[in-house]
Design an enzyme around this catalytic site. Structure first.
Site, mmCIF file in Angstrom:
data_model
loop_
_atom_site.group_PDB
_atom_site.id
_atom_site.type_symbol
_atom_site.label_atom_id
_atom_site.label_comp_id
_atom_site.label_asym_id
_atom_site.label_seq_id
_atom_site.Cartn_x
_atom_site.Cartn_y
_atom_site.Cartn_z
ATOM 1 N N GLN A 24 -0.701 -9.147 -0.516
ATOM 2 C CA GLN A 24 -1.959 -8.435 -0.734
ATOM 3 C C GLN A 24 -2.519 -8.616 -2.146
ATOM 4 O O GLN A 24 -3.705 -8.390 -2.362
ATOM 5 C CB GLN A 24 -1.762 -6.950 -0.406
ATOM 6 C CG GLN A 24 -1.449 -6.734 1.070
ATOM 7 C CD GLN A 24 -1.271 -5.274 1.422
ATOM 8 O OE1 GLN A 24 -0.171 -4.744 1.344
ATOM 9 N NE2 GLN A 24 -2.343 -4.610 1.801
ATOM 10 N N ASP B 198 -5.414 -15.837 -0.028
ATOM 11 C CA ASP B 198 -5.123 -17.079 -0.762
ATOM 12 C C ASP B 198 -5.109 -16.868 -2.275
ATOM 13 O O ASP B 198 -4.263 -17.408 -2.977
ATOM 14 C CB ASP B 198 -6.172 -18.153 -0.445
ATOM 15 C CG ASP B 198 -5.963 -18.774 0.930
ATOM 16 O OD1 ASP B 198 -5.067 -18.322 1.666
ATOM 17 O OD2 ASP B 198 -6.719 -19.722 1.270
ATOM 18 N N ARG C 80 6.512 -0.183 -7.374
ATOM 19 C CA ARG C 80 7.017 -0.743 -6.118
ATOM 20 C C ARG C 80 6.208 -2.000 -5.811
ATOM 21 O O ARG C 80 4.975 -1.941 -5.685
ATOM 22 C CB ARG C 80 6.865 0.267 -4.971
ATOM 23 C CG ARG C 80 7.238 -0.344 -3.626
ATOM 24 C CD ARG C 80 7.093 0.628 -2.454
ATOM 25 N NE ARG C 80 7.437 -0.057 -1.227
ATOM 26 C CZ ARG C 80 6.695 -0.074 -0.122
ATOM 27 N NH1 ARG C 80 5.573 0.615 -0.056
ATOM 28 N NH2 ARG C 80 7.084 -0.746 0.934
ATOM 29 N N HIS D 115 7.711 -7.385 3.103
ATOM 30 C CA HIS D 115 6.466 -6.669 3.399
ATOM 31 C C HIS D 115 5.578 -7.609 4.224
ATOM 32 O O HIS D 115 4.537 -8.078 3.783
ATOM 33 C CB HIS D 115 5.776 -6.233 2.102
ATOM 34 C CG HIS D 115 4.786 -5.116 2.270
ATOM 35 N ND1 HIS D 115 4.911 -3.903 1.640
ATOM 36 C CD2 HIS D 115 3.650 -5.013 3.009
ATOM 37 C CE1 HIS D 115 3.892 -3.108 1.962
ATOM 38 N NE2 HIS D 115 3.109 -3.772 2.801
ATOM 39 N N ASN E 231 9.315 -3.128 5.350
ATOM 40 C CA ASN E 231 8.214 -2.182 5.306
ATOM 41 C C ASN E 231 7.671 -1.843 6.702
ATOM 42 O O ASN E 231 7.256 -2.738 7.440
ATOM 43 C CB ASN E 231 7.072 -2.770 4.464
ATOM 44 C CG ASN E 231 5.937 -1.787 4.272
ATOM 45 O OD1 ASN E 231 6.115 -0.733 3.672
ATOM 46 N ND2 ASN E 231 4.767 -2.101 4.818
ATOM 47 N N GLU E 232 7.695 -0.580 7.052
ATOM 48 C CA GLU E 232 6.977 -0.017 8.205
ATOM 49 C C GLU E 232 7.240 -0.707 9.545
ATOM 50 O O GLU E 232 6.360 -1.366 10.104
ATOM 51 C CB GLU E 232 5.470 -0.036 7.930
ATOM 52 C CG GLU E 232 5.059 0.810 6.751
ATOM 53 C CD GLU E 232 3.546 1.006 6.660
ATOM 54 O OE1 GLU E 232 2.813 0.315 7.384
ATOM 55 O OE2 GLU E 232 3.115 1.852 5.883
ATOM 56 N N ASN F 221 6.044 6.239 3.852
ATOM 57 C CA ASN F 221 4.627 5.923 3.650
ATOM 58 C C ASN F 221 3.832 6.897 4.505
ATOM 59 O O ASN F 221 4.053 6.987 5.720
ATOM 60 C CB ASN F 221 4.311 4.499 4.108
ATOM 61 C CG ASN F 221 5.014 3.441 3.258
ATOM 62 O OD1 ASN F 221 5.672 3.775 2.272
ATOM 63 N ND2 ASN F 221 4.861 2.192 3.637
ATOM 64 N N TYR G 188 -0.181 8.534 5.223
ATOM 65 C CA TYR G 188 -1.610 8.487 4.932
ATOM 66 C C TYR G 188 -2.413 9.554 5.654
ATOM 67 O O TYR G 188 -3.338 10.123 5.105
ATOM 68 C CB TYR G 188 -2.189 7.111 5.323
ATOM 69 C CG TYR G 188 -1.746 6.003 4.405
ATOM 70 C CD1 TYR G 188 -2.491 5.675 3.280
ATOM 71 C CD2 TYR G 188 -0.569 5.296 4.646
ATOM 72 C CE1 TYR G 188 -2.092 4.673 2.416
ATOM 73 C CE2 TYR G 188 -0.149 4.287 3.782
ATOM 74 C CZ TYR G 188 -0.916 3.987 2.673
ATOM 75 O OH TYR G 188 -0.502 3.003 1.813
ATOM 76 N N GLU H 278 4.400 5.120 -0.323
ATOM 77 C CA GLU H 278 2.961 4.827 -0.261
ATOM 78 C C GLU H 278 2.241 6.099 0.128
ATOM 79 O O GLU H 278 2.680 6.819 1.036
ATOM 80 C CB GLU H 278 2.630 3.780 0.811
ATOM 81 C CG GLU H 278 2.952 2.366 0.453
ATOM 82 C CD GLU H 278 2.524 1.379 1.545
ATOM 83 O OE1 GLU H 278 1.491 1.621 2.223
ATOM 84 O OE2 GLU H 278 3.221 0.363 1.708
HETATM 85 C C1 NOJ Z 1 0.654 0.409 4.736
HETATM 86 C C2 NOJ Z 1 1.046 -0.977 4.375
HETATM 87 O O1 NOJ Z 1 2.379 -0.986 3.946
HETATM 88 C C3 NOJ Z 1 0.161 -1.612 3.329
HETATM 89 O O2 NOJ Z 1 0.395 -2.971 3.342
HETATM 90 C C4 NOJ Z 1 -1.282 -1.257 3.607
HETATM 91 O O3 NOJ Z 1 -2.149 -1.927 2.748
HETATM 92 C C5 NOJ Z 1 -1.434 0.223 3.453
HETATM 93 N N1 NOJ Z 1 -0.624 0.884 4.445
HETATM 94 C C6 NOJ Z 1 -2.864 0.724 3.619
HETATM 95 O O4 NOJ Z 1 -3.282 0.552 4.928
#
Ligand code: NOJ
Length: 527
Positions: free
Chosen positions: A41, A74, A99, A144, A188-189, A331, A333, A401
């Site tokens: 990312q 990229d 992290r 990730h 991750n997730e 994580n 949100y 996160e």
């Molecule tokens: C979880 C993911 O781990 C991360 O890559 C993503 O950008 C964020 N959530 C936000 O959606």
């Protein structure tokens, strides 16, 4: 006559302060703050210095239309080149932890350890050393979502061999970086990765074998995680003395009504999205939740299969997974309203994970919408943390996160909605800590604007703005960065604190003037 005036001024100021204090919440003494990113990312340099292809490099070249704005990672925020600036940002924020993740194909271009790319190793060495030189502790995610394309073509997370592939890759990281990295996170997730990547083909590797591939992916991720944990435990822990955790994303669900149907649907939601990955690691059973085992088993039988699509673990696998984490990386949100989906017939493919669990979900209309999938319901964060405490044996939790997106162009630096989000979510988290939940740290997602997978650059999660048009990728703190910094410094959430992202010094000037006024008033009363 003079004295009473000063007395009045003094007491009004005191009163004002006390009122502020009434709004303030305090973090535990040893609570740690940080910020998070992931390699694909932010790094860019997708084909630089011998890096191999990941399944994301493959996706954006072969099916660019999958990304809503037809962009890719990229070049992204070019952190491969500007990592020193990233470390400076962490210093500016005054946080203790960072992290970030390591790109598997940057280290092992073909996925396997027979060739280790020295340039990839040198890059992460430089980043880690720069962090340590600046007093920032690295928290490293091993995976990730950047599976080497070579391994993806061999079945990726659906091939049981992936457990060995991941274990071998992890060992290379422990060998090369474990002398300085003491906090590892494996994968991750799993729920998001397997759901979006293998059930509905929304993200790489764009596979959709509903009701089958998702469970295989999740199962292999749990086994691969445990393999890496056991390798560290057997070969590195005694000398490196670090810890290895597991990161999962959980949303909180709120039943739409008190009806048995909705409460049952909520249990299904929790079994699938929370218990599936939490129970094997953090409960005595070391296995999937019985509820999920029963749901998938009965649906599989209904569908005329001889065995469940949720393949059972062997006893040996259970022993290896149970207790395989020194901490939980959570994580979080957003939350969802959950109901029993009566109109399911014909709506979803059979089989599918939706058909197995037959719940429906939506955001409550009163929750503020930030963008992407994020609706603001801080109470859900509190309830989730309490749920985790009540149901699992978790040594400790880091919030690895947490954050909110802005739609592109909206309040670019003056991101007041994100400021509110952080204050409310951190405040809910403090309430949970006060109730005994063992949360040790928080990482804002994200340190900077970055490539948000299939949403491209249309939403921005950064607390630092990144000018994606600028070849230097100029990074500028948003209001949320300044407020997060003040929270980390003062260790309180002060709702009266304001920060102007354009003149960062204004806020500290304001604090100083309040302090001097108070001091003068006090002296005059005393003299
Ligand atoms: C979880 C993911 O781990 C991360 O890559 C993503 O950008 C964020 N959530 C936000 O959606």
């Amino acid at each position: 006559m003079e004295h009473p005036l000063y007395v009045i001024v003094f007491f009004s100021l005191l009163l004002g302060l006390t009122r502020c204090a009434g709004n303030m919440k305090t973090f535990p003494q040893d609570f740690e703050f940080g910020a998070a990113t992931s390699s694909y990312q932010i790094e860019g340099a997708w084909n630089v210095d011998g890096k191999g292809w990941s399944m994301w490099d493959h996706l954006v070249r072969t099916t660019p239309e999958h990304i809503v704005d037809m962009t890719n990672g990229d070049t992204a925020a070019k952190s491969y080149f500007f990592y020193k600036r990233d470390v400076q940002m962490l210093k500016e924020l005054g946080v203790k932890n960072y992290r970030f993740s390591i790109s598997w194909p940057r280290i092992l271009p073909y996925g396997r350890p027979d060739y280790v790319n020295p340039y990839g190793v040198a890059y992460y060495n430089a980043l880690i050393d720069e962090l340590l030189a600046n007093g920032i502790t690295p928290f490293v995610t091993i995976y990730h979502w950047e599976l080497p394309q070579n391994l993806n073509e061999q079945g990726g997370w659906l091939n049981d061999e992936v457990v060995n592939w991941f274990g071998d890759y992890s060992r290379v990281l422990f060998q090369n970086f474990g002398d300085r990295v003491k906090h590892w996170m494996t994968i991750n997730e799993p729920h998001v990765h397997c759901h979006l990547g293998y059930e509905i083909a929304l993200i790489a590797p764009l596979i959709s074998v509903p009701g089958v591939a998702y469970y295989e992916c999740s199962r292999n991720i749990l086994l691969a995680h445990a393999r890496a944990y056991r390798i560290y435990e057997a070969e590195f822990k005694s000398t490196q003395r670090g810890e290895v955790g597991f990161v999962t994303c959980m949303e909180w669900g709120v039943a739409e009504s008190n009806s048995t149907n909705d409460k049952d649907a909520l249990e299904n939601f929790q079994a699938l999205t929370i218990g599936q990955h939490m129970n094997p690691i953090f409960s005595e059973s070391g296995n999937f939740p019985q509820k999920l085992i029963d749901l998938v088993n009965s649906a599989s039988i209904r569908q005329g299969l001889n065995e469940s699509r949720l393949r059972p673990f062997t006893q040996e696998q259970i022993e290896s997974i149970r207790g395989s984490a020194d901490f939980l990386g959570l994580n979080h949100y957003t939350s969802r309203i959950i109901y029993r989906n009566e109109s399911l017939n014909g709506t979803f493919p059979v089989p599918s994970i939706y058909d197995d669990t037959f719940y429906g979900d939506y955001p409550h209309p009163s929750w503020f919408f930030h963008g992407g999938y994020v609706y603001e319901y801080p109470r859900g964060f509190y309830d989730l943390l309490i749920h985790l405490k009540d149901n699992y044996n978790i040594p400790k939790i880091y919030i690895t996160e947490n954050g909110a997106p802005s739609l592109r162009g909206e309040g670019r630096l003056n991101d007041t909605h994100r400021v509110r989000y952080f204050r409310e979510y951190l405040s809910a988290m403090i309430d949970a800590i006060d109730e005994g939940v063992n949360v040790r740290g928080h990482f804002a997602w994200s340190l900077m604007d970055n490539f948000e997978w299939t949403l491209g650059y249309t939403v921005r999660f950064g607390i630092y703005d990144v000018d994606m048009e600028d070849p230097e990728r100029k990074r500028t703190p948003k209001k949320s960065a300044l407020v997060y910094k003040e929270i980390a410094r003062s260790r309180i959430i002060d709702y009266n604190y304001d920060a102007d992202p354009y003149t960062p010094s204004a806020a500290s000037g304001r604090n100083l003037s309040i302090f001097i006024t108070l001091l003068l008033a006090t002296l005059k009363v005393l003299l």
